[in-house]
Design an enzyme around this catalytic site. Structure first.
Site, PDB file in Angstrom:
ATOM      1  N   ASP A 105       1.691 -17.459 -32.573  1.00 14.08           N
ATOM      2  CA  ASP A 105       2.950 -18.000 -32.064  1.00 14.08           C
ATOM      3  C   ASP A 105       3.590 -18.961 -33.050  1.00 14.08           C
ATOM      4  O   ASP A 105       4.809 -18.998 -33.175  1.00 14.08           O
ATOM      5  CB  ASP A 105       2.721 -18.698 -30.717  1.00 14.08           C
ATOM      6  CG  ASP A 105       2.652 -17.678 -29.595  1.00 14.08           C
ATOM      7  OD1 ASP A 105       3.554 -16.824 -29.529  1.00 14.08           O
ATOM      8  OD2 ASP A 105       1.683 -17.711 -28.823  1.00 14.08           O
ATOM      9  N   CYS A 143      -7.284 -20.392 -34.231  1.00 13.58           N
ATOM     10  CA  CYS A 143      -7.663 -19.207 -33.464  1.00 13.58           C
ATOM     11  C   CYS A 143      -6.613 -18.102 -33.513  1.00 13.58           C
ATOM     12  O   CYS A 143      -6.759 -17.078 -32.864  1.00 13.58           O
ATOM     13  CB  CYS A 143      -7.972 -19.574 -32.013  1.00 13.58           C
ATOM     14  SG  CYS A 143      -6.552 -20.219 -31.131  1.00 13.58           S
TER      15      CYS A 143
HETATM   16  C1  PEP Z   1      -1.763 -17.629 -30.987  1.00 16.19           C
HETATM   17  O1  PEP Z   1      -0.611 -17.744 -30.578  1.00 16.19           O
HETATM   18  O2  PEP Z   1      -2.081 -17.683 -32.199  1.00 16.19           O
HETATM   19  C2  PEP Z   1      -2.867 -17.393 -30.049  1.00 16.19           C
HETATM   20  C3  PEP Z   1      -4.124 -17.416 -30.451  1.00 16.19           C
HETATM   21  O3  PEP Z   1      -2.543 -17.133 -28.772  1.00 16.19           O
HETATM   22  P1  PEP Z   1      -1.996 -15.731 -28.249  1.00 16.19           P
HETATM   23  O4  PEP Z   1      -2.105 -14.734 -29.363  1.00 16.19           O
HETATM   24  O5  PEP Z   1      -2.853 -15.379 -27.090  1.00 16.19           O
HETATM   25  O6  PEP Z   1      -0.596 -16.049 -27.883  1.00 16.19           O
HETATM   26 MG    MG Z   2      -0.234 -18.041 -28.532  1.00 15.12          MG
END
Ligand code: PEP
Ligand code: MG
Length: 580
Positions: free
Chosen positions: A457, A504
């Site tokens: 994001d 992450c």
């Molecule tokens: C991100 O945004 O990097 C993340 C780990 O969350 P998601 O991909 O679930 O939005």
């Molecule tokens: Mg995310």
């Protein structure tokens, strides 16, 4: 002659097999008037479709209960209840008789009418009912049209799935044993479909634009998900070439797997932790087998996949199962991140013009506090069984974090009053995935116990590039200087204010970025299981000094193109066996 189409590699691997075209719910509702003489026939079609749909749902439910979990299977109970609702069936029959329109048309109208008239009602139960209706009507209409409605749960031979896109419930019910790979027209590397593919270790290529229009059911296909290439009707030579390629990768994998019991430590003895990004509780074993030292991101959205909300007990069991499995290692449970591309049960009710900028994640939870509190109660209760951390997604301001923490505190007090045990010192962290949170991470650090950087994001919001839009995927660039600057700000604030930090987003699990991220100061990486071995191999082959030098060289370069060129060539030269 073979046909080659290109897409975005979403989950690595090479597969050769037969194509299975799956069009999901992309259906056109036929609308026509019927004669008086056709009424009986139309009613009979309705009854037959009703029966068939019930059988299908029973079948799916059984299959999920056998292959995945009873909790997921229960999601479909409400679908059966809708089908068995006499009022709805009666209304459809009456309309067919009186209005003399075809049954698909009538069903579609009933469904739309109900959704429109009831979507403003603030009643969770009714909301669920509406969603069930719309989904079930889609299935009924598919059965009436006799399109290949067989969802992916009924696959019974190995196949490469071609679809316009796959919904979370498509991937949850698919009979994974028979899915060799999947190829979608839509999506980007960080779309939920792609993340799910990595979680399930199924090779996948997304964003091909034309995949479904170029392939026919039963065509032989090669999916090279290392290079984002699909070869339809390959020649004999191409098949032999890729079979050899496959063998090489299997050998490399075996070789790398030998690292799994060795510490994740650089040559100069700096420990870099490798944690797992978990999509479904069923993945926990595979994560451990790949050497995960805990779970850095437990995406809880799978529980909200379909139409009925999971109650506290269902959630508790799903969290507890993972928490006990990893104990004493940590499990970081992220509260519901609904919205954006993660559109689940509420998709019909919360159509927004800008969903990624809309009522997503923590914003959704704050507006639906009953649902939020149920989840918090379940997470808190799970903390009694192991090492649990709570993480809030998409925090964009200090005030928002304070508000979320207030609800958490109230929930804790309620549990205390009820005498229900939980860890009162449970660490509470936030995802840093919005530029404002990165920039203001100094202030945010005072209100939470840890940061986890969600680059999926963060990149999209920093560059204003929709992470799932295949037509602008070349602009989605984690190496843009603006992104790298934010990544550095977060590390600096984490060090300055002693807030533990992990990363992450998907780049944490992409070997090409490992040295750069270590050079920027990242020490805890959370990723899907399939690239843990190559990443550990990199970690064990480098020094922090080397990583810092590389990062500093890259940051001096003019633009992201030159950064990428230099990074790729550096990593390719240093690790010729990992990069292909
Ligand atoms: C991100 O945004 O990097 C993340 C780990 O969350 P998601 O991909 O679930 O939005
Ligand atoms: Mg995310």
């Amino acid at each position: 002659m073979s046909t080659v189409i290109k897409g975005i590699s979403a989950s690595p691997g090479i597969k050769i097999g037969k194509a299975h075209l799956y069009l999901g719910s992309n259906i056109v509702i036929p609308r026509y008037k019927i004669n008086k003489n056709d009424i009986e026939r139309e009613l009979a079609r309705f009854d037959a479709a009703l029966e068939k749909t019930k059988k299908e749902i029973n079948g799916i439910q059984q299959q999920i209960a056998d292959s995945l979990s009873k909790d997921l299977a229960n999601i479909f109970s409400s679908h059966l209840m809708v089908l068995e609702d006499p009022l709805i069936a009666e209304q459809a029959r009456e309309k067919i008789k009186n209005e003399k329109r075809n049954v698909e048309w009538i069903l579609n109208d009933i469904s739309l009418e109900l959704i429109n008239s009831m979507s403003s009602i603030e009643d969770e139960y009714l909301k669920e009912k509406i969603i069930d209706l719309s989904d079930i009507h889609k299935r009924l209409i598919n059965n009436l049209l006799m399109t290949d409605t067989t969802d992916l749960s009924s696959l019974d031979t190995e196949a490469i799935i071609f679809a316009p896109d796959l919904t979370p419930s498509d991937t949850a019910v698919m009979n994974k044993k028979f899915v060799l790979a999947f190829v979608t027209d839509k999506g980007g590397r960080t779309s939920h479909t792609a993340i799910m593919a990595r979680a399930l270790e199924i090779p996948a290529i997304v964003g091909t634009f034309t995949g479904t229009s170029k392939v026919k059911n039963g065509d032989t296909v090669i999916v090279d998900a290392y290079h984002g290439k699909v070869i339809i009707k390959p020649s004999k030579e191409e098949i032999i070439h890729y079979q050899n390629f496959q063998k090489e990768f299997i050998l490399l994998d075996k070789h790398l797997a030998e690292l799994k019991h060795l510490p994740s430590m650089t040559l100069d003895d700096v420990e870099i932790s490798i944690l797992g990004n978990l999509e479904l509780p069923e993945e926990k074993k595979i994560m451990k087998e790949h050497g995960a030292q805990g779970i850095g991101l437990y995406r809880s959205e799978f529980l909200f996949l379909d139409k009925s909300l999971p109650d506290e007990e269902i959630q508790l069991n799903s969290y507890r199962e993972v928490v006990e499995f990893f104990k004493p290692a940590p499990v970081t449970i992220r509260t519901l991140d609904i919205g954006g591309d993660k559109i689940y049960a509420y998709s019909n009710l919360y159509k927004e013009r800008n969903p990624f900028l809309g009522c997503r994640a923590i914003r959704f939870c704050m507006q639906n506090s009953a649902l939020f509190k149920t989840q918090l109660r379940a997470i808190l209760r799970a903390s009694n069984y192991g090492n649990v951390k709570i993480m809030f997604p998409m925090i964009s301001s200090v005030e928002e974090l304070i508000d979320a923490r207030t609800i958490l505190k109230t929930t804790m007090n309620e549990l205390k009053k009820e005498g229900i045990p939980f860890n009162e010192d449970i660490p509470v962290g936030i995802m840093i995935e919005v530029p404002s949170a990165a920039i203001d991470s100094d202030h945010l650090s005072k209100h939470c116990d840890f940061f986890s950087v969600g680059t999926n994001d963060l990149v999209q919001y920093t560059l204003a590039v929709d992470r799932i839009n295949e037509s602008i995927s070349s602009l989605y660039n984690p190496l843009n200087h603006a992104v790298l600057k934010l990544l550095k700000i977060i590390v600096d604030n984490s060090n300055k204010y002693s807030v533990p930090l992990s990363i992450c987003g998907e780049i944490a699990g992409e070997p090409v970025y490992t040295m750069l991220l270590m050079g920027l100061g990242y020490r805890n990486f959370s990723m899907s299981s399939n690239l843990m071995h190559p990443i550990k191999r990199i970690i064990r082959s480098v020094t922090i000094k080397e990583c810092e030098e590389l990062a500093s060289e890259l940051l001096k370069l003019e633009n992201s193109k030159t950064i990428r060129k230099k990074l790729v060539s550096y990593m390719n030269t240093k690790f010729p066996n990992i990069f292909v």
